[in-house]
Design a protein around this motif. Structure first.
Motif: not given
Length: 335
Positions: A101-110
């Motif tokens: 499954x390809x999921x879009x998110x970010x890695x800067x939202x603690x």
């Protein structure tokens, strides 16, 4: 081995030399001196290195519209099929055949989606939601590929099909529903203000001529501009960049959803949440338009999380800093 004591003559010579040196230092600049520390100059936008993509000239944006179209009403789920047995020809079967499954998110939202500094894993509340969808398709929550997106890139990634879903604190609005579909809300946040303790900002009334940071592509900008017309918006790519600007004195405050702000506040004791709620934000899983079967499937996964108590466990793990909460938002279906 024997030790030789210093003679009285040697001690007198050393004392004489020290006296001469002190006399020279008193009358000349021959001695080394350490300069007194200088006070840092006032910081203006652009003096310190700014995060890539930061902008201080921001046009007015429309107020987010989520009321003229029953934005949070979604499609009713059917029974969830067993993992790895997705209906033939369905969107989920295509994902199953691909193997991830390809999921879009970010890695800067603690708290919602961030990279753990020790393990290197991507973790957070949104990540757990995404893994629940992967588990529903494959039976394994790790059968997933994350693609890092900025807030401004979320909609386009769904439109062009580069991701299967977006789980990135994405608010459901009527405007966005023109281009993408959404699940039922899986979390309700409230826009507030995060300010430095010496900024003098205690609420929206104190934002006139203040520099307030927000990530581009978010609904926070238009709402804040409507509430505080004289605010000076500064935009960045990520919320983590907004915290950097505050720490450098290049922004006086940040405004977005309380859960995101709580994640920033956890990283810096010199910032604080202030003022009342500026409006509610309903987070939904973004899904490409026309993939109604995927909307129903994701809604089924969210229903299961609510009914089994897993949603509350996820909340307790990641968002308990916000208090006990009121439980998961209840779905409303249109069919």
């Amino acid at each position: 081995m024997t030790r030789r004591r210093a003679s009285g003559t040697s001690i007198r010579r050393l004392l004489t030399a020290a006296a001469v040196l002190l006399a020279i230092c008193a009358s000349t600049t021959a001695c080394f001196r350490f300069p007194a520390p200088e006070s840092p100059p006032p910081v203006a936008f652009g003096v310190n290195p700014t995060p890539p993509g930061a902008e201080s000239q921001v046009a007015r944006e429309p107020v987010p519209n989520s009321q003229n179209c029953d934005a949070t009403v979604s499609l009713r789920p059917g029974p969830l099929p067993p993992p790895n047995r997705m209906p033939r020809g369905s969107t989920m079967a295509e994902i199953q055949e691909r193997g991830r499954l390809i999921v879009g998110l970010d890695i800067g939202s603690n708290l919602f989606s961030f990279r753990d500094p020790i393990s290197g894993d991507i973790q957070g509340f949104d990540v757990d939601i995404a893994r629940a969808v992967a588990r529903g398709i494959f039976g394994n929550p790790a059968t997933i590929e994350f693609r890092v997106l900025s807030s401004a890139d979320r909609t386009q990634a769904l439109v062009d099909g580069s991701v299967d879903i977006v789980v990135k604190t994405m608010s459901i609005t009527c405007d966005r529903l023109q281009e993408v579909s959404f699940s039922t809300p899986y979390y309700v946040a409230y826009q507030r203000i995060l300010s430095t303790r010496n900024s003098g900002v205690n609420g929206p009334a104190g934002l006139a001529n203040k520099r307030v940071c927000a990530a581009r592509g978010t609904t926070s900008i238009g709402r804040l501009q409507a509430i505080a017309p004289r605010v000076r918006m500064v935009t960045t790519t990520t919320w983590a960049d907004c915290l950097v600007l505050m720490q450098q004195g290049q922004a006086d405050a940040v405004s977005t959803d309380d859960a995101i702000l709580a994640g920033l506040a956890e990283q810096d004791p010199w910032v604080q949440l202030v003022g009342p709620s500026l409006g509610a934000e309903f987070y939904g899983v973004g899904i490409p338009r026309g993939r109604d079967d995927m909307v129903r499937f994701v809604n089924g996964v969210l229903d299961r999380l609510r009914l089994t108590g897993e949603w509350q466990q996820m909340y307790n793990r990641w968002l308990s800093i916000l208090g006990p909460g009121t439980g998961p938002p209840q779905p409303v279906y249109r069919d």
